[in-house]
Design a protein around this motif. Structure first.
Motif, PDB file in Angstrom:
ATOM      1  N   LYS A  13      37.848  -7.098  45.811  1.00 46.54           N
ATOM      2  CA  LYS A  13      38.222  -5.699  44.760  1.00 46.54           C
ATOM      3  C   LYS A  13      37.189  -5.025  44.461  1.00 46.54           C
ATOM      4  CE  LYS A  13      42.764  -7.540  43.482  1.00 46.54           C
ATOM      5  NZ  LYS A  13      43.543  -8.061  42.220  1.00 46.54           N
ATOM      6  N   ALA A  14      36.060  -5.702  44.051  1.00 45.13           N
ATOM      7  CA  ALA A  14      34.914  -4.953  43.427  1.00 45.13           C
ATOM      8  C   ALA A  14      34.029  -4.357  44.503  1.00 45.13           C
ATOM      9  CB  ALA A  14      33.795  -6.075  42.411  1.00 45.13           C
ATOM     10  N   ARG A  15      34.135  -4.893  45.718  1.00 43.08           N
ATOM     11  CA  ARG A  15      33.397  -4.403  46.850  1.00 43.08           C
ATOM     12  C   ARG A  15      34.160  -3.299  47.577  1.00 43.08           C
ATOM     13  NH1 ARG A  15      30.007  -8.582  50.408  1.00 43.08           N
ATOM     14  NH2 ARG A  15      28.898  -9.605  49.005  1.00 43.08           N
ATOM     15  N   THR A  16      35.480  -3.174  47.374  1.00 41.99           N
ATOM     16  CA  THR A  16      36.318  -2.115  47.845  1.00 41.99           C
ATOM     17  C   THR A  16      36.326  -0.914  47.110  1.00 41.99           C
ATOM     18  OG1 THR A  16      37.798  -3.604  48.864  1.00 41.99           O
ATOM     19  CG2 THR A  16      38.831  -1.478  48.250  1.00 41.99           C
ATOM     20  N   ALA A  17      36.129  -1.286  45.756  1.00 41.35           N
ATOM     21  CA  ALA A  17      35.723  -0.095  44.605  1.00 41.35           C
ATOM     22  C   ALA A  17      34.543   0.544  44.788  1.00 41.35           C
ATOM     23  CB  ALA A  17      36.173  -0.764  43.316  1.00 41.35           C
ATOM     24  N   ALA A  18      33.534  -0.462  45.062  1.00 41.72           N
ATOM     25  CA  ALA A  18      31.958   0.237  44.979  1.00 41.72           C
ATOM     26  C   ALA A  18      32.059   0.952  46.540  1.00 41.72           C
ATOM     27  CB  ALA A  18      31.268  -0.792  45.244  1.00 41.72           C
ATOM     28  N   LEU A  19      32.707   0.516  47.552  1.00 39.96           N
ATOM     29  CA  LEU A  19      32.829   1.363  48.858  1.00 39.96           C
ATOM     30  C   LEU A  19      33.573   2.500  48.872  1.00 39.96           C
ATOM     31  CD1 LEU A  19      33.043  -1.594  51.230  1.00 39.96           C
ATOM     32  CD2 LEU A  19      31.081  -0.191  51.130  1.00 39.96           C
ATOM     33  N   ALA A  20      34.455   2.564  47.972  1.00 40.47           N
ATOM     34  CA  ALA A  20      35.516   3.758  47.788  1.00 40.47           C
ATOM     35  C   ALA A  20      34.758   4.781  47.022  1.00 40.47           C
ATOM     36  CB  ALA A  20      36.798   3.452  47.230  1.00 40.47           C
ATOM     37  N   LEU A  23      32.100   6.266  49.496  1.00 43.68           N
ATOM     38  CA  LEU A  23      32.725   7.474  50.440  1.00 43.68           C
ATOM     39  C   LEU A  23      32.713   8.701  49.662  1.00 43.68           C
ATOM     40  CD1 LEU A  23      35.759   5.432  52.062  1.00 43.68           C
ATOM     41  CD2 LEU A  23      33.542   6.032  53.249  1.00 43.68           C
ATOM     42  N   ASN A  24      32.939   8.814  48.591  1.00 43.16           N
ATOM     43  CA  ASN A  24      32.848   9.994  47.741  1.00 43.16           C
ATOM     44  C   ASN A  24      31.727  10.509  47.179  1.00 43.16           C
ATOM     45  OD1 ASN A  24      35.743  10.607  47.932  1.00 43.16           O
ATOM     46  ND2 ASN A  24      35.923   8.631  46.334  1.00 43.16           N
ATOM     47  N   HIS A  25      30.505   9.854  47.610  1.00 40.17           N
ATOM     48  CA  HIS A  25      29.170   9.965  47.006  1.00 40.17           C
ATOM     49  C   HIS A  25      28.615  10.923  47.825  1.00 40.17           C
ATOM     50  CE1 HIS A  25      25.131   9.764  46.086  1.00 40.17           C
ATOM     51  NE2 HIS A  25      25.420   9.086  44.897  1.00 40.17           N
ATOM     52  N   PRO A  26      28.062  12.310  47.349  1.00 41.66           N
ATOM     53  CA  PRO A  26      27.512  13.396  48.069  1.00 41.66           C
ATOM     54  C   PRO A  26      26.295  12.830  48.958  1.00 41.66           C
ATOM     55  CG  PRO A  26      27.651  13.831  45.820  1.00 41.66           C
ATOM     56  CD  PRO A  26      27.725  12.536  45.684  1.00 41.66           C
ATOM     57  N   GLY A  27      25.619  11.809  48.686  1.00 41.49           N
ATOM     58  CA  GLY A  27      24.570  11.440  49.833  1.00 41.49           C
ATOM     59  C   GLY A  27      25.163  10.721  50.863  1.00 41.49           C
ATOM     60  N   TRP A  28      26.253  10.088  50.711  1.00 41.98           N
ATOM     61  CA  TRP A  28      27.053   9.504  51.826  1.00 41.98           C
ATOM     62  C   TRP A  28      27.507  10.668  52.735  1.00 41.98           C
ATOM     63  CZ3 TRP A  28      26.770   5.640  54.774  1.00 41.98           C
ATOM     64  CH2 TRP A  28      27.841   5.075  55.776  1.00 41.98           C
ATOM     65  N   ASP A  67      26.829   2.978  68.355  1.00 39.91           N
ATOM     66  CA  ASP A  67      25.981   2.468  67.014  1.00 39.91           C
ATOM     67  C   ASP A  67      26.358   3.416  65.848  1.00 39.91           C
ATOM     68  OD1 ASP A  67      25.377   0.264  68.400  1.00 39.91           O
ATOM     69  OD2 ASP A  67      23.276   1.032  68.825  1.00 39.91           O
ATOM     70  N   ARG A  68      26.311   4.778  66.319  1.00 38.23           N
ATOM     71  CA  ARG A  68      26.137   5.910  65.017  1.00 38.23           C
ATOM     72  C   ARG A  68      27.861   5.933  64.696  1.00 38.23           C
ATOM     73  NH1 ARG A  68      21.806   9.859  67.795  1.00 38.23           N
ATOM     74  NH2 ARG A  68      20.122   8.868  66.874  1.00 38.23           N
ATOM     75  N   LEU A  74      31.649   2.408  58.829  1.00 40.98           N
ATOM     76  CA  LEU A  74      31.491   0.964  58.231  1.00 40.98           C
ATOM     77  C   LEU A  74      31.989   0.933  56.924  1.00 40.98           C
ATOM     78  CD1 LEU A  74      30.432  -1.870  58.381  1.00 40.98           C
ATOM     79  CD2 LEU A  74      28.080  -1.014  57.514  1.00 40.98           C
ATOM     80  N   PRO A  75      31.976   1.743  55.836  1.00 41.50           N
ATOM     81  CA  PRO A  75      32.353   1.669  54.709  1.00 41.50           C
ATOM     82  C   PRO A  75      33.971   1.424  54.672  1.00 41.50           C
ATOM     83  CG  PRO A  75      30.707   3.109  54.421  1.00 41.50           C
ATOM     84  CD  PRO A  75      30.736   2.685  55.772  1.00 41.50           C
ATOM     85  N   LYS A  76      34.470   2.525  55.379  1.00 42.88           N
ATOM     86  CA  LYS A  76      35.999   2.379  55.809  1.00 42.88           C
ATOM     87  C   LYS A  76      36.398   1.218  56.289  1.00 42.88           C
ATOM     88  CE  LYS A  76      37.598   4.980  59.027  1.00 42.88           C
ATOM     89  NZ  LYS A  76      38.444   4.190  60.140  1.00 42.88           N
ATOM     90  N   ASN A  77      35.993   0.819  57.411  1.00 42.98           N
ATOM     91  CA  ASN A  77      36.177  -0.543  58.166  1.00 42.98           C
ATOM     92  C   ASN A  77      36.285  -1.861  57.015  1.00 42.98           C
ATOM     93  OD1 ASN A  77      36.546   0.965  60.505  1.00 42.98           O
ATOM     94  ND2 ASN A  77      34.697   0.620  61.285  1.00 42.98           N
ATOM     95  N   LEU A  78      35.034  -1.781  56.438  1.00 42.61           N
ATOM     96  CA  LEU A  78      35.027  -2.923  55.287  1.00 42.61           C
ATOM     97  C   LEU A  78      36.118  -2.959  54.307  1.00 42.61           C
ATOM     98  CD1 LEU A  78      31.244  -2.809  54.694  1.00 42.61           C
ATOM     99  CD2 LEU A  78      32.510  -4.633  55.780  1.00 42.61           C
TER     100      LEU A  78
END
Length: 96
Positions: A13-20, A23-28, A67-68, A74-78
């Motif tokens: 759950k913590a990893r899912t929240a961090a990945l979510a 996904l919304n981070h401007p750098g990503w 690969d790209r 990757l974040p969405k798949n995780l």
């Protein structure tokens, strides 16, 4: 997941929240845009719409594209993998 890391439900759950959040981070979002441009250029080369650079091969371009795309997704798949690993709540009856 490949099963090499055992995670508790709380860790997932913590990893899912961090990945979510990622996904919304401007750098990503910048990275996703850059990867999208690279993927588009690679596809243009694969479909003959752009010339191949010296030393480029179709097989190499295919691998590069995959690969790209995997990196971009990757974040969405995780997040999806962590959700799949969640045990179903058997306390709720389906036919209630």
């Amino acid at each position: 997941m490949d099963g090499t890391i055992e995670l508790t439900t709380e860790e997932k759950k913590a990893r899912t929240a961090a990945l979510a959040d990622l996904l919304n981070h401007p750098g990503w979002k910048i990275l996703v845009d850059e990867l999208g441009g690279d993927i588009a250029l690679t596809e243009a080369k694969l479909f003959g719409e752009a010339p191949l650079a010296e030393g480029e091969t179709v097989e190499g371009l295919r691998r590069e594209r995959v690969d790209r795309m995997e990196l971009r997704d990757l974040p969405k798949n995780l997040i999806e993998e962590y959700a799949e690993d969640e045990p179903e709540d058997v306390s709720q009856e389906v036919y209630d």
